[in-house]
Design a protein around this motif. Sequence first.
Motif, PDB file in Angstrom:
ATOM      1  N   SER A  47       0.901  -1.162  -0.119  1.00  0.00           N
ATOM      2  CA  SER A  47       0.076   0.028   0.054  1.00  0.00           C
ATOM      3  C   SER A  47       1.006   1.299   0.203  1.00  0.00           C
ATOM      4  CB  SER A  47      -0.952   0.077   1.093  1.00  0.00           C
ATOM      5  OG  SER A  47      -0.287  -0.089   2.477  1.00  0.00           O
ATOM      6  N   SER A  97      -6.863   8.922 -10.513  1.00  0.00           N
ATOM      7  CA  SER A  97      -7.877   8.286  -9.740  1.00  0.00           C
ATOM      8  C   SER A  97      -9.257   8.041 -10.310  1.00  0.00           C
ATOM      9  CB  SER A  97      -8.090   9.176  -8.419  1.00  0.00           C
ATOM     10  OG  SER A  97      -8.375  10.644  -8.774  1.00  0.00           O
ATOM     11  N   PHE A 145     -12.230  10.368  -3.710  1.00  0.00           N
ATOM     12  CA  PHE A 145     -11.168   9.348  -3.733  1.00  0.00           C
ATOM     13  C   PHE A 145     -10.375   9.222  -2.607  1.00  0.00           C
ATOM     14  CE2 PHE A 145      -6.864   7.731  -5.141  1.00  0.00           C
ATOM     15  CZ  PHE A 145      -7.019   6.579  -5.524  1.00  0.00           C
ATOM     16  N   ASP A 146     -10.149   8.262  -2.081  1.00  0.00           N
ATOM     17  CA  ASP A 146      -9.405   7.590  -0.891  1.00  0.00           C
ATOM     18  C   ASP A 146      -8.657   6.791  -1.177  1.00  0.00           C
ATOM     19  OD1 ASP A 146      -8.700   6.025   1.677  1.00  0.00           O
ATOM     20  OD2 ASP A 146      -9.988   7.640   2.595  1.00  0.00           O
ATOM     21  N   VAL A 147      -7.319   6.911  -1.164  1.00  0.00           N
ATOM     22  CA  VAL A 147      -6.455   5.604  -1.910  1.00  0.00           C
ATOM     23  C   VAL A 147      -6.278   4.656  -0.793  1.00  0.00           C
ATOM     24  CG1 VAL A 147      -4.334   6.950  -0.291  1.00  0.00           C
ATOM     25  CG2 VAL A 147      -3.992   5.592  -2.315  1.00  0.00           C
ATOM     26  N   ASP A 148      -6.310   4.633   0.430  1.00  0.00           N
ATOM     27  CA  ASP A 148      -6.471   3.436   1.519  1.00  0.00           C
ATOM     28  C   ASP A 148      -7.642   2.834   1.069  1.00  0.00           C
ATOM     29  OD1 ASP A 148      -4.002   4.102   2.743  1.00  0.00           O
ATOM     30  OD2 ASP A 148      -4.906   5.504   4.347  1.00  0.00           O
ATOM     31  N   TYR A 154      -0.769   0.898  -7.326  1.00  0.00           N
ATOM     32  CA  TYR A 154      -1.297   1.467  -6.239  1.00  0.00           C
ATOM     33  C   TYR A 154      -0.810   2.953  -6.180  1.00  0.00           C
ATOM     34  CZ  TYR A 154      -3.878  -2.205  -4.916  1.00  0.00           C
ATOM     35  OH  TYR A 154      -4.606  -3.526  -5.155  1.00  0.00           O
ATOM     36  N   ASP A 155       0.694   3.164  -6.754  1.00  0.00           N
ATOM     37  CA  ASP A 155       1.397   4.411  -6.971  1.00  0.00           C
ATOM     38  C   ASP A 155       0.808   5.101  -8.162  1.00  0.00           C
ATOM     39  OD1 ASP A 155       3.326   5.989  -6.006  1.00  0.00           O
ATOM     40  OD2 ASP A 155       4.934   5.293  -7.415  1.00  0.00           O
ATOM     41  N   HIS A 196      -9.258   2.512  -1.526  1.00  0.00           N
ATOM     42  CA  HIS A 196      -9.120   2.154  -2.987  1.00  0.00           C
ATOM     43  C   HIS A 196      -8.307   0.832  -2.834  1.00  0.00           C
ATOM     44  CE1 HIS A 196      -6.994   1.973  -6.803  1.00  0.00           C
ATOM     45  NE2 HIS A 196      -8.121   1.614  -7.459  1.00  0.00           N
ATOM     46  N   TRP A 197      -7.113   0.717  -2.064  1.00  0.00           N
ATOM     47  CA  TRP A 197      -6.219  -0.203  -1.686  1.00  0.00           C
ATOM     48  C   TRP A 197      -6.950  -1.424  -1.395  1.00  0.00           C
ATOM     49  CZ3 TRP A 197      -2.365  -3.699  -1.287  1.00  0.00           C
ATOM     50  CH2 TRP A 197      -2.252  -4.357   0.041  1.00  0.00           C
ATOM     51  N   SER A 246      -2.198   5.044  -9.562  1.00  0.00           N
ATOM     52  CA  SER A 246      -3.744   4.937  -9.226  1.00  0.00           C
ATOM     53  C   SER A 246      -4.052   6.338  -8.500  1.00  0.00           C
ATOM     54  CB  SER A 246      -4.335   3.904  -8.466  1.00  0.00           C
ATOM     55  OG  SER A 246      -3.784   3.867  -7.067  1.00  0.00           O
ATOM     56  N   ARG A 247      -2.941   6.870  -7.697  1.00  0.00           N
ATOM     57  CA  ARG A 247      -3.296   8.179  -7.117  1.00  0.00           C
ATOM     58  C   ARG A 247      -3.230   9.086  -8.274  1.00  0.00           C
ATOM     59  NH1 ARG A 247      -0.538   7.613  -1.616  1.00  0.00           N
ATOM     60  NH2 ARG A 247       0.240   5.251  -1.495  1.00  0.00           N
TER      61      ARG A 247
END
Length: 234
Positions: free
Chosen positions: A41, A189, A141-144, A182-183, A146-147, A185-186
């Motif tokens: 993550s 988004s 969008f929330d990266v955590d 994931y890198d 999404h992960w 996707s930020r």
Amino acid sequence: MKTLAGTAEQPEYDMNSSSDVEPKKASASYIHDLLRDRICSLEYRPGHMLRENDVSAEFSVSRTPVREAFQRLSLAGLVEIRNGIGTFVTQFDSEQIESVFQFRSEMAALIGRMQTRDATDDDIKILEALLERARKLKDRFDVDEHWKINHELHFAISSLVLNPAFLEVWHNLYFQAARAWYDVSRLISADAIRLLCSEITELLTALTENDRAAIGSIRRNYINYFRRRIVDVA
């Protein structure tokens, strides 16, 4: 401490014991899974140094299970153990990313040929819940989150496969590829969420029909879509 439901076994506690009794210590597997998730993550980014003393203190354990966890992470290609120096999260370059994604793509196509179990109503409910959560990311969008959704989706689909040898390699490839996706996707988004919602929707149809070949084809298609986004951004 970051945890993800269903990804790491929890330390065992005896709820009937007195407060004077020490709880069972975190196992090497538990430590491994949590460190692995932090690496994938990007909580621990490439080059980050993992110190035995710090990890031992966090989990209140000796160095022995920590070293075992580090060894397993090393075998999976997620860390590099440099004797006399320390343990570092591995870097990943474009050539490695291409190799891993290509291998994952070919493995996904094999899902329909592996021994699998039938999808159940519970499997479908899990994906429906993931789709609902994914759609909410369109507004914010929330990266955590999404992960977590991607992570839970991987294990939900993998749970259908009954071949342990396949799963061992499949999981290792997923964790190696996860960091790169994931890198990126930020940075994309909106497109990442669109792809996620689309994939879950297609997988729901395949699960409802118990179409194993379709499940493999869908996973393969989206692995390739993700690979193209990574190349484009790079």
